[in-house]
Motif scaffolding. Structure first.
Motif, short mmCIF file in Angstrom:
data_model
loop_
_atom_site.label_atom_id
_atom_site.label_comp_id
_atom_site.label_asym_id
_atom_site.label_seq_id
_atom_site.Cartn_x
_atom_site.Cartn_y
_atom_site.Cartn_z
N ILE A 153 24.39 0.88 47.12
CA ILE A 153 24.68 0.62 48.66
C ILE A 153 23.52 -0.06 48.98
O ILE A 153 23.68 -1.16 49.93
CB ILE A 153 25.19 1.76 49.21
CG1 ILE A 153 26.49 2.24 48.89
CG2 ILE A 153 25.27 1.61 50.47
CD1 ILE A 153 27.65 1.46 48.75
N TYR A 154 22.23 0.42 48.85
CA TYR A 154 21.25 -0.29 49.28
C TYR A 154 21.26 -1.75 48.83
O TYR A 154 21.21 -2.49 49.68
CB TYR A 154 19.82 0.32 48.94
CG TYR A 154 18.70 -0.36 49.27
CD1 TYR A 154 18.22 -0.70 50.50
CD2 TYR A 154 17.86 -0.91 48.25
CE1 TYR A 154 17.02 -1.36 50.85
CE2 TYR A 154 16.78 -1.67 48.42
CZ TYR A 154 16.29 -1.79 49.94
OH TYR A 154 15.22 -2.58 50.31
N GLY A 155 21.52 -1.90 47.52
CA GLY A 155 21.43 -3.14 46.87
C GLY A 155 22.66 -4.17 47.65
O GLY A 155 22.37 -5.22 48.05
N PRO A 184 11.15 -9.18 48.00
CA PRO A 184 9.76 -8.32 47.36
C PRO A 184 10.10 -7.53 46.23
O PRO A 184 11.28 -6.61 46.03
CB PRO A 184 9.37 -7.77 48.55
CG PRO A 184 10.47 -7.89 49.86
CD PRO A 184 11.59 -8.42 49.03
N GLY A 185 9.24 -7.51 45.30
CA GLY A 185 9.29 -6.31 44.39
C GLY A 185 8.73 -5.17 45.13
O GLY A 185 8.61 -4.96 46.33
N PRO A 186 8.25 -4.29 44.35
CA PRO A 186 7.61 -2.81 45.00
C PRO A 186 6.63 -3.32 45.72
O PRO A 186 5.35 -3.53 45.15
CB PRO A 186 7.46 -1.86 43.78
CG PRO A 186 7.90 -2.53 42.47
CD PRO A 186 8.25 -3.99 42.79
N ARG A 194 9.03 7.51 53.78
CA ARG A 194 9.65 7.88 54.79
C ARG A 194 11.17 7.14 55.00
O ARG A 194 11.79 7.36 55.88
CB ARG A 194 8.98 7.91 56.06
CG ARG A 194 8.41 6.87 56.68
CD ARG A 194 7.55 6.58 57.90
NE ARG A 194 7.28 5.47 58.26
CZ ARG A 194 7.96 4.87 59.46
NH1 ARG A 194 8.97 5.59 59.98
NH2 ARG A 194 7.64 3.59 59.79
N SER A 195 11.03 5.75 54.58
CA SER A 195 12.20 5.00 54.62
C SER A 195 13.26 5.05 53.61
O SER A 195 13.83 3.93 53.28
CB SER A 195 11.66 3.59 54.67
OG SER A 195 10.88 3.47 56.09
N LEU A 196 13.35 6.25 52.57
CA LEU A 196 14.08 6.11 51.59
C LEU A 196 14.84 7.74 51.58
O LEU A 196 14.61 8.53 51.41
CB LEU A 196 13.29 6.20 50.17
CG LEU A 196 14.02 6.16 48.97
CD1 LEU A 196 14.74 4.62 48.80
CD2 LEU A 196 13.23 6.29 47.56
P1 NAP Z 1 8.69 0.81 56.12
O1 NAP Z 1 7.01 0.80 56.03
O2 NAP Z 1 8.98 2.32 55.89
O3 NAP Z 1 9.10 0.06 57.25
C1 NAP Z 1 10.51 0.13 57.58
C2 NAP Z 1 10.56 -0.33 59.11
O4 NAP Z 1 12.09 -0.48 59.48
C3 NAP Z 1 10.05 0.82 59.87
O5 NAP Z 1 9.36 -0.05 60.82
C4 NAP Z 1 11.14 1.49 60.59
O6 NAP Z 1 10.81 1.78 61.78
C5 NAP Z 1 12.22 0.15 60.64
N1 NAP Z 1 13.58 0.54 60.97
C6 NAP Z 1 14.26 1.34 60.21
N2 NAP Z 1 15.46 1.37 60.88
C7 NAP Z 1 15.55 0.61 61.95
C8 NAP Z 1 16.44 0.62 62.74
N3 NAP Z 1 17.47 0.87 63.18
N4 NAP Z 1 16.07 -0.47 64.00
C9 NAP Z 1 14.75 -0.93 64.04
N5 NAP Z 1 13.87 -0.76 62.90
C10 NAP Z 1 14.22 0.08 62.05
O7 NAP Z 1 8.94 0.06 54.76
P2 NAP Z 1 9.05 -1.38 54.44
O8 NAP Z 1 8.93 -1.50 53.17
O9 NAP Z 1 7.82 -2.20 55.15
O10 NAP Z 1 10.53 -2.09 54.82
C11 NAP Z 1 10.64 -3.33 55.50
C12 NAP Z 1 11.86 -3.90 54.74
O11 NAP Z 1 11.45 -4.41 53.38
C13 NAP Z 1 13.07 -3.32 54.73
O12 NAP Z 1 14.10 -4.01 55.00
C14 NAP Z 1 12.96 -2.92 53.20
O13 NAP Z 1 14.24 -2.82 52.68
C15 NAP Z 1 12.32 -4.20 52.59
N6 NAP Z 1 11.72 -4.01 51.18
C16 NAP Z 1 10.67 -3.14 51.08
C17 NAP Z 1 10.15 -2.93 49.69
C18 NAP Z 1 9.01 -2.20 49.24
O14 NAP Z 1 8.82 -2.05 48.29
N7 NAP Z 1 8.19 -1.68 50.36
C19 NAP Z 1 10.74 -3.97 48.67
C20 NAP Z 1 12.00 -4.52 49.01
C21 NAP Z 1 12.55 -4.53 50.09
P3 NAP Z 1 10.84 3.29 62.34
O15 NAP Z 1 9.22 3.35 62.16
O16 NAP Z 1 11.39 3.60 63.66
O17 NAP Z 1 11.59 4.00 61.08
#
Ligand code: NAP
Length: 285
Positions: A153-155, A184-186, A194-196
């Motif tokens: 689902i995430y995908g 992005p990769g990881p 906290r976002s998983l």
């Molecule tokens: P992160 O540090 O956990 O940041 C996620 C951000 O999304 C947080 O600021 C969070 O805010 C916000 N968020 C979540 N639900 C929201 C909502 N309903 N409205 C507004 N803001 C919301 O993780 P991240 O890796 O930077 O994630 C950013 C993006 O990168 C995401 O779309 C993720 O899918 C993508 N991504 C990440 C990776 C990776 O390896 N890190 C790889 C591929 C794609 P709160 O502080 O309020 O929770």
């Protein structure tokens, strides 16, 4: 046509409390560009606006709150009189085998990662069209290059975002608006920490597939190869380019994955060409 002020673009970024959003916010501000940083809880943005009083404004934005998105985007456009770059970054992961996921979990992940981004885009486009310029940057994921067991689902939320983004790129190009998908990769953000979200159910049959993937993610937390600050520099370089890419692939892991995906896809297509190719109507003589 009202050209963007290339030396001080105005950015709007969702999800600036941590990770990519915060890294990009800091990099944009360090360059002297202007930013409307948004977060669900503006207190999570700390002293960003105080540190950059001339160039930074903060607004509360939960992208799933569709009743507020239009108003917040309008406020953002008023802050500096225009919007040049809109980054749909807010998102979170949902991990577990498809059968283990609850219907509400599935809907909520789409509400944030896909429909949330769509709401922001919908609210933004009239402003960018009126300007005759702008750039949408949509943060996707390596799960779209090829997906994993445990990320159905995430995908799917990110595949959906990419599907819309590709079509938008074609619709908006003649109107002076660019679209870039970021894969992005990881990266070392709060994503795994906290976002998983984990699936609400557990079915032992999936321990060897999606369960293994979750354990892999957990061991990787804090050791991801990707540096968010460097990702931010790459995104800014793409936005500043005269010929920005439709897809910006970030980090070695994702670049290797794209190369493998293209090679595998071509190998499979060629192997099945004798079956697939003759499927057209036979031309009438
Ligand atoms: P992160 O540090 O956990 O940041 C996620 C951000 O999304 C947080 O600021 C969070 O805010 C916000 N968020 C979540 N639900 C929201 C909502 N309903 N409205 C507004 N803001 C919301 O993780 P991240 O890796 O930077 O994630 C950013 C993006 O990168 C995401 O779309 C993720 O899918 C993508 N991504 C990440 C990776 C990776 O390896 N890190 C790889 C591929 C794609 P709160 O502080 O309020 O929770």
């Amino acid at each position: 046509m009202n050209e963007p002020q290339t030396h001080s673009r105005v950015w709007l970024i969702t999800g600036c409390s941590s990770g990519f959003g915060l890294a990009l916010a800091l990099a944009v501000l360090a360059r002297g560009q202007r930013l409307i940083a948004t977060a669900r809880q503006p207190s999570a943005l700390g002293d960003l606006a105080a540190r950059f009083p001339e160039t930074c404004r903060t607004l509360a934005l939960d992208v799933t709150d569709s009743s507020r998105v239009k108003g917040v985007v309008a406020q953002a456009a008023e802050a500096f009189g225009r919007l040049d770059v809109v980054v749909n970054n807010a998102g979170y992961g949902l991990v577990g085998a498809f059968e283990e996921l609850g219907a509400e979990q599935i809907a909520r992940n789409f509400d944030t990662n896909f429909f949330g981004a769509l709401e922001v885009i919908r609210a933004t486009l009239p402003i960018l069209r009126a300007q005759g310029s702008g750039h949408l940057v949509n943060i996707s994921a390596a799960a779209v290059i090829s997906n994993y067991a445990g990320f159905s689902i995430y995908g799917a939320t990110k595949w959906a975002l990419e599907g819309v983004s590709e079509s938008l790129a074609a619709e908006l190009k003649p109107l002076g608006i660019k679209v870039t998908i970021v894969q992005p990769g990881p990266f070392r953000t709060d994503f795994i920490g906290r976002s998983l979200e984990r699936a609400e159910g557990h079915i032992a049959d999936y321990d060897r597939t999606s369960g293994k993937f979750l354990r892999f993610l957990e061991t990787m937390d804090g050791k991801q190869p990707g540096d968010p600050a460097k990702a931010a520099e790459a995104i800014i370089a793409a936005v500043e380019s005269d010929t920005p890419p439709l897809r910006l692939v970030l980090g070695k892991y994702a670049n290797d994955k794209v190369r493998k995906k293209l090679a595998d896809a071509e190998r499979e297509r060629a192997a099945w060409e004798p079956i697939g190719l003759p499927a057209d109507f036979t031309p009438t003589p």
